[in-house]
Design a protein around this motif. Structure first.
Motif, PDB file in Angstrom:
ATOM      1  N   PHE A 109      -1.207  14.595  -9.592  1.00 16.26           N
ATOM      2  CA  PHE A 109       0.123  14.140  -9.188  1.00 16.26           C
ATOM      3  C   PHE A 109       0.115  13.563  -7.772  1.00 16.26           C
ATOM      4  CE2 PHE A 109       4.183  15.101  -7.043  1.00 16.26           C
ATOM      5  CZ  PHE A 109       5.031  14.316  -7.804  1.00 16.26           C
ATOM      6  N   THR A 110      -0.470  14.291  -6.828  1.00 11.78           N
ATOM      7  CA  THR A 110      -0.430  13.851  -5.431  1.00 11.78           C
ATOM      8  C   THR A 110      -1.271  12.597  -5.193  1.00 11.78           C
ATOM      9  OG1 THR A 110      -2.226  15.411  -4.863  1.00 11.78           O
ATOM     10  CG2 THR A 110       0.054  16.146  -4.518  1.00 11.78           C
ATOM     11  N   SER A 111      -2.402  12.461  -5.889  1.00 14.53           N
ATOM     12  CA  SER A 111      -3.224  11.265  -5.705  1.00 14.53           C
ATOM     13  C   SER A 111      -2.501  10.028  -6.239  1.00 14.53           C
ATOM     14  CB  SER A 111      -4.585  11.419  -6.389  1.00 14.53           C
ATOM     15  OG  SER A 111      -4.437  11.588  -7.790  1.00 14.53           O
ATOM     16  N   THR A 112      -1.734  10.194  -7.312  1.00 14.71           N
ATOM     17  CA  THR A 112      -0.942   9.080  -7.852  1.00 14.71           C
ATOM     18  C   THR A 112       0.138   8.660  -6.864  1.00 14.71           C
ATOM     19  OG1 THR A 112      -1.322   9.852 -10.122  1.00 14.71           O
ATOM     20  CG2 THR A 112       0.510   8.334  -9.765  1.00 14.71           C
ATOM     21  N   MET A 113       0.838   9.644  -6.307  1.00 19.73           N
ATOM     22  CA  MET A 113       1.890   9.349  -5.333  1.00 19.73           C
ATOM     23  C   MET A 113       1.319   8.691  -4.077  1.00 19.73           C
ATOM     24  SD  MET A 113       4.739  10.176  -6.748  1.00 19.73           S
ATOM     25  CE  MET A 113       3.935   9.551  -8.232  1.00 19.73           C
ATOM     26  N   LEU A 114       0.182   9.200  -3.610  1.00 25.33           N
ATOM     27  CA  LEU A 114      -0.438   8.638  -2.410  1.00 25.33           C
ATOM     28  C   LEU A 114      -0.898   7.209  -2.659  1.00 25.33           C
ATOM     29  CD1 LEU A 114      -1.482   8.943   0.474  1.00 25.33           C
ATOM     30  CD2 LEU A 114      -3.571   9.973  -0.456  1.00 25.33           C
ATOM     31  N   ASN A 115      -1.439   6.937  -3.844  1.00 25.49           N
ATOM     32  CA  ASN A 115      -1.893   5.588  -4.163  1.00 25.49           C
ATOM     33  C   ASN A 115      -0.730   4.599  -4.158  1.00 25.49           C
ATOM     34  OD1 ASN A 115      -2.477   3.539  -6.774  1.00 25.49           O
ATOM     35  ND2 ASN A 115      -4.130   3.727  -5.293  1.00 25.49           N
ATOM     36  N   GLN A 116       0.387   5.005  -4.739  1.00 21.74           N
ATOM     37  CA  GLN A 116       1.561   4.125  -4.754  1.00 21.74           C
ATOM     38  C   GLN A 116       2.090   3.887  -3.348  1.00 21.74           C
ATOM     39  OE1 GLN A 116       2.747   2.433  -7.482  1.00 21.74           O
ATOM     40  NE2 GLN A 116       0.866   3.254  -8.359  1.00 21.74           N
ATOM     41  N   LEU A 117       2.030   4.908  -2.519  1.00 17.03           N
ATOM     42  CA  LEU A 117       2.464   4.772  -1.135  1.00 17.03           C
ATOM     43  C   LEU A 117       1.583   3.788  -0.379  1.00 17.03           C
ATOM     44  CD1 LEU A 117       4.247   5.708   1.241  1.00 17.03           C
ATOM     45  CD2 LEU A 117       2.582   7.546   1.639  1.00 17.03           C
ATOM     46  N   LEU A 137       0.641  -3.569  -7.285  1.00 19.58           N
ATOM     47  CA  LEU A 137      -0.143  -4.197  -6.231  1.00 19.58           C
ATOM     48  C   LEU A 137      -1.615  -3.803  -6.328  1.00 19.58           C
ATOM     49  CD1 LEU A 137       2.530  -3.661  -3.452  1.00 19.58           C
ATOM     50  CD2 LEU A 137       1.883  -5.847  -4.480  1.00 19.58           C
ATOM     51  N   SER A 138      -2.432  -4.349  -5.421  1.00 18.68           N
ATOM     52  CA  SER A 138      -3.875  -4.310  -5.631  1.00 18.68           C
ATOM     53  C   SER A 138      -4.657  -3.341  -4.747  1.00 18.68           C
ATOM     54  CB  SER A 138      -4.438  -5.724  -5.430  1.00 18.68           C
ATOM     55  OG  SER A 138      -5.746  -5.831  -5.903  1.00 18.68           O
ATOM     56  N   PHE A 139      -4.203  -3.073  -3.531  1.00 20.44           N
ATOM     57  CA  PHE A 139      -5.021  -2.320  -2.560  1.00 20.44           C
ATOM     58  C   PHE A 139      -4.346  -1.013  -2.167  1.00 20.44           C
ATOM     59  CE2 PHE A 139      -6.590  -1.088   1.565  1.00 20.44           C
ATOM     60  CZ  PHE A 139      -7.910  -1.474   1.592  1.00 20.44           C
ATOM     61  N   PRO A 140      -5.062   0.116  -2.346  1.00 24.17           N
ATOM     62  CA  PRO A 140      -6.377   0.297  -2.977  1.00 24.17           C
ATOM     63  C   PRO A 140      -6.231   0.438  -4.499  1.00 24.17           C
ATOM     64  CG  PRO A 140      -5.611   2.377  -2.080  1.00 24.17           C
ATOM     65  CD  PRO A 140      -4.565   1.354  -1.713  1.00 24.17           C
ATOM     66  N   SER A 141      -7.326   0.275  -5.198  1.00 31.92           N
ATOM     67  CA  SER A 141      -7.313   0.350  -6.656  1.00 31.92           C
ATOM     68  C   SER A 141      -6.875   1.741  -7.119  1.00 31.92           C
ATOM     69  CB  SER A 141      -8.710   0.053  -7.203  1.00 31.92           C
ATOM     70  OG  SER A 141      -8.811   0.453  -8.555  1.00 31.92           O
ATOM     71  N   GLY A 142      -5.845   1.779  -7.970  1.00 30.77           N
ATOM     72  CA  GLY A 142      -5.395   3.049  -8.519  1.00 30.77           C
ATOM     73  C   GLY A 142      -6.402   3.641  -9.483  1.00 30.77           C
ATOM     74  N   HIS A 143      -7.030   2.786 -10.287  1.00 32.17           N
ATOM     75  CA  HIS A 143      -8.055   3.268 -11.218  1.00 32.17           C
ATOM     76  C   HIS A 143      -9.189   3.959 -10.457  1.00 32.17           C
ATOM     77  CE1 HIS A 143      -6.044   1.035 -14.367  1.00 32.17           C
ATOM     78  NE2 HIS A 143      -6.982   1.339 -15.249  1.00 32.17           N
ATOM     79  N   ALA A 144      -9.632   3.350  -9.358  1.00 30.40           N
ATOM     80  CA  ALA A 144     -10.725   3.928  -8.579  1.00 30.40           C
ATOM     81  C   ALA A 144     -10.279   5.200  -7.856  1.00 30.40           C
ATOM     82  CB  ALA A 144     -11.252   2.909  -7.572  1.00 30.40           C
ATOM     83  N   MET A 145      -9.139   5.128  -7.194  1.00 30.83           N
ATOM     84  CA  MET A 145      -8.679   6.260  -6.377  1.00 30.83           C
ATOM     85  C   MET A 145      -8.275   7.467  -7.229  1.00 30.83           C
ATOM     86  SD  MET A 145      -5.658   6.264  -3.526  1.00 30.83           S
ATOM     87  CE  MET A 145      -4.980   7.819  -2.942  1.00 30.83           C
ATOM     88  N   ILE A 146      -7.406   7.246  -8.213  1.00 31.62           N
ATOM     89  CA  ILE A 146      -6.943   8.359  -9.053  1.00 31.62           C
ATOM     90  C   ILE A 146      -8.066   8.830  -9.974  1.00 31.62           C
ATOM     91  CG2 ILE A 146      -5.191   9.091 -10.712  1.00 31.62           C
ATOM     92  CD1 ILE A 146      -3.435   6.778  -9.576  1.00 31.62           C
TER      93      ILE A 146
END
Length: 236
Positions: A109-117, A137-146
């Protein structure tokens, strides 16, 4: 200066090899993320992005494209809305694994929220050559980060809980390979720049390390409180 150096070395000697490795990994990921931000938004250097796009185009085929779409699915929003909750239910069934269930839920949950932020902060558009229609949007990649946060946590669980060396390293290798392929699939499909993926990896590992550390502190506090309450019950 010599006294300060001596004290630093003494402190370093008290740390375990695992703590030193984690600290170095955290620092390295912080530097990588900062470097990606500088390259993309300060220097506007597209050399790495163009090189990876050219490499991907050199071996593009119908079969490879299908394979990359399948790989990309394993870190998509549709997949991550289902997989973590299922794992949470499985781990929650076993008393010894219940804290892992909470870690999966919180970190996903938190990694998803942080990525969107972060995406809303940097506001980098996706490549115009994207092979998939994705609106975010593109940066940073959600697939990579989450993906790193989720599969990285699974690697951590395997490392801690699987004691057979063969199965431990087999699962770790497969999960690590999947993570690398997920990142490459985003570049291959032109839905992310290589710098997006590298930044996503770096921030995902950063957040995973920090979240595991905080959750371990919470777990320790809870267990101490639980034992204190049980002791009070026995004494009363």
């Amino acid at each position: 200066m010599k006294r300060l150096t001596k004290r630093f070395l003494e402190l370093l000697a008290l740390l375990s090899a695992e703590a030193v490795l984690i600290g170095m990994t955290f620092l390295l990921c912080l530097l990588v993320f900062g470097y990606m931000v500088q390259e993309v938004f300060v220097y506007k250097d597209t050399g790495l992005d163009n090189a990876l796009f050219s490499y991907a185009a050199s071996h593009r085929s119908e079969g490879m494209t299908h394979f990359m779409r399948v790989i990309s699915f394993f870190a998509s929003a549709d997949y991550l809305l289902v997989a973590p909750p299922l794992l949470v239910m499985v781990f929650a069934w076993f008393h010894s694994l219940r804290w892992y269930a909470l870690k999966i839920l919180m970190i996903a949950f938190t990694s998803t929220m942080l990525n969107q932020l972060l995406k809303s902060l940097f506001e980098r558009p996706r490549p115009i050559t994207a092979m998939l229609k994705e609106s975010s949007l593109s940066f940073p990649s959600g697939h990579a980060m989450i993906g790193v946060s989720f599969y990285g946590l699974l690697i951590y669980i395997v490392w801690r809980e699987v004691h057979n060396p063969f199965w431990k390293w087999l699962w770790i290798s497969l999960l690590a390979l999947l993570l690398l392929l997920i990142g490459y699939s985003r570049v291959y499909l032109n839905v992310h720049y290589a710098t997006d993926v590298l930044a996503g990896y770096a921030m995902g590992i950063l957040w995973l390390l920090l979240a595991i550390y905080l959750m371990k502190k919470l777990e320790k506090f809870y267990r101490q409180k639980y034992m204190a309450e049980k002791l009070e019950e026995l004494e009363s």
